[in-house]
Design a protein around this motif. Structure first.
Motif, PDB file in Angstrom:
ATOM      1  N   HIS A  47       1.482   4.743  -0.998  1.00 12.11           N
ATOM      2  CA  HIS A  47       1.151   5.732  -1.569  1.00 12.11           C
ATOM      3  C   HIS A  47       1.600   6.973  -1.224  1.00 12.11           C
ATOM      4  O   HIS A  47       2.995   6.950   0.108  1.00 12.11           O
ATOM      5  CB  HIS A  47      -0.189   5.870  -0.861  1.00 12.11           C
ATOM      6  CG  HIS A  47      -0.495   5.670   0.702  1.00 12.11           C
ATOM      7  ND1 HIS A  47      -0.550   4.604   1.272  1.00 12.11           N
ATOM      8  CD2 HIS A  47      -1.086   6.715   1.156  1.00 12.11           C
ATOM      9  CE1 HIS A  47      -0.530   5.222   2.706  1.00 12.11           C
ATOM     10  NE2 HIS A  47      -0.568   6.559   2.746  1.00 12.11           N
ATOM     11  N   VAL A  53       5.672  10.447   1.383  1.00 14.80           N
ATOM     12  CA  VAL A  53       5.744   8.281   0.332  1.00 14.80           C
ATOM     13  C   VAL A  53       5.948   8.047   1.572  1.00 14.80           C
ATOM     14  O   VAL A  53       6.490   7.353   2.231  1.00 14.80           O
ATOM     15  CB  VAL A  53       6.611   8.285  -0.442  1.00 14.80           C
ATOM     16  CG1 VAL A  53       6.354   6.482  -0.670  1.00 14.80           C
ATOM     17  CG2 VAL A  53       5.868   9.194  -1.734  1.00 14.80           C
ATOM     18  N   ASN A  61       2.832   2.196  -7.572  1.00 14.67           N
ATOM     19  CA  ASN A  61       1.297   2.948  -7.538  1.00 14.67           C
ATOM     20  C   ASN A  61       2.090   4.349  -7.648  1.00 14.67           C
ATOM     21  O   ASN A  61       0.756   5.110  -8.064  1.00 14.67           O
ATOM     22  CB  ASN A  61       1.849   2.793  -6.138  1.00 14.67           C
ATOM     23  CG  ASN A  61       1.614   1.788  -5.696  1.00 14.67           C
ATOM     24  OD1 ASN A  61       1.427   0.617  -6.999  1.00 14.67           O
ATOM     25  ND2 ASN A  61       1.597   0.843  -4.976  1.00 14.67           N
ATOM     26  N   LEU A  62       2.850   5.206  -8.098  1.00 17.01           N
ATOM     27  CA  LEU A  62       3.524   6.156  -7.663  1.00 17.01           C
ATOM     28  C   LEU A  62       3.370   7.089  -9.493  1.00 17.01           C
ATOM     29  O   LEU A  62       3.850   8.332  -9.208  1.00 17.01           O
ATOM     30  CB  LEU A  62       4.057   7.227  -6.921  1.00 17.01           C
ATOM     31  CG  LEU A  62       3.758   6.747  -5.332  1.00 17.01           C
ATOM     32  CD1 LEU A  62       4.465   6.818  -3.985  1.00 17.01           C
ATOM     33  CD2 LEU A  62       2.142   7.445  -4.830  1.00 17.01           C
ATOM     34  N   ASN A  73       1.272  -1.098   0.007  1.00 17.65           N
ATOM     35  CA  ASN A  73       0.177   0.093  -0.266  1.00 17.65           C
ATOM     36  C   ASN A  73       0.871   1.300  -0.230  1.00 17.65           C
ATOM     37  O   ASN A  73       0.294   2.168   0.980  1.00 17.65           O
ATOM     38  CB  ASN A  73      -0.974   0.028   1.339  1.00 17.65           C
ATOM     39  CG  ASN A  73      -2.685   1.160   0.811  1.00 17.65           C
ATOM     40  OD1 ASN A  73      -2.183   1.588  -0.035  1.00 17.65           O
ATOM     41  ND2 ASN A  73      -2.598   1.812   2.168  1.00 17.65           N
ATOM     42  N   ASP A 100       0.645  11.546  -0.239  1.00 14.52           N
ATOM     43  CA  ASP A 100       0.379  12.334   0.659  1.00 14.52           C
ATOM     44  C   ASP A 100      -0.098  13.907   0.053  1.00 14.52           C
ATOM     45  O   ASP A 100      -0.933  14.630  -0.009  1.00 14.52           O
ATOM     46  CB  ASP A 100       0.364  12.262   2.025  1.00 14.52           C
ATOM     47  CG  ASP A 100       1.033  13.035   2.772  1.00 14.52           C
ATOM     48  OD1 ASP A 100       2.193  13.559   1.369  1.00 14.52           O
ATOM     49  OD2 ASP A 100       1.841  13.448   3.598  1.00 14.52           O
ATOM     50  N   GLY A 155       3.580   3.997   3.587  1.00 13.38           N
ATOM     51  CA  GLY A 155       3.061   2.284   2.823  1.00 13.38           C
ATOM     52  C   GLY A 155       3.155   1.528   3.447  1.00 13.38           C
ATOM     53  O   GLY A 155       3.361   1.782   5.482  1.00 13.38           O
TER      54      GLY A 155
END
Lengths: 144, 47
Positions: free
Chosen positions: A10, A26, A128-129, A8, A12, A28
């Motif tokens: 991710h 970043v 993911n990014l 997970n 902000d 997780g």
């Protein structure tokens, strides 16, 4: 087998153009797994910052026999993750661990776990990014 | 007080106000600053 697991991953913030944005923004899920037992879990962990610190540690500190203490810029207290030398190997844990892992690990096992974690963070950042964090993780500081 | 940060290209600055500024009795603040002057993060600490 000791494992550092991230998931997970991710951000902000909308843009990750500055190293500070990546290190702080970043996060997780981090889990330290020792032989199938969870030692420590944190859902919002600065995984890129940890990966960078671990990268420098395995480059120099592991072979030199120096303890690793994660001194994050996101918390006033060091030791969220630690890897400490014993007479016969290394122990892994956290200041906030749910239970201690009493098994002494070899340097090779710790190195493999750290390298796998770093690779997983890099892959998750891309997936993911859409951000390659390799250069940010693999910065050497003076003295390394 | 200026201190090294754990990441290259940045440093930590800790200032003690001498009175409580945080909800847990912290009297100081730690600011992490990039070498370009950009603030990365800041939070209350017990110096």
């Amino acid at each position: 087998m000791i494992k550092f697991r991230s998931s997970n991953v991710h951000a902000d913030r909308p843009h990750l153009t500055h190293p500070g944005d990546v290190f702080v923004g970043v996060t997780g899920r981090l889990e330290i797994d020792a032989d199938g037992r969870s030692v420590y879990v944190e859902e919002e962990f600065p995984v890129v910052e940890l990966a960078a610190d671990l990268w420098r540690w395995i480059a120099v500190g592991l072979e030199a026999g120096r303890d690793f203490e994660f001194d994050s810029m996101s918390t006033p207290e060091p030791g969220w993750v630690w890897i400490r030398r014993t007479d016969s190997g290394w122990r892994v844990g956290s200041l906030h661990q749910e239970r201690p892992d009493l098994v002494v690990r070899s340097g090779a096992e710790v190195r493999a776990a750290v390298e796998s974690f770093i690779d997983s963070v890099k892959a998750a950042a891309i997936e993911n990014l859409e951000t390659d964090v390799t250069q940010i993780i693999e910065q050497r500081s003076l003295g390394n | 007080m200026f201190l090294p940060n754990n990441q290259p290209g940045s440093f930590r600055l800790v200032y003690d106000f001498g009175q409580s500024i945080g909800t847990r009795g912290e009297t100081g603040i730690r600011v992490v600053v990039g070498d370009d002057g950009r603030i990365w993060t800041a939070f209350p600490v017990k110096p």
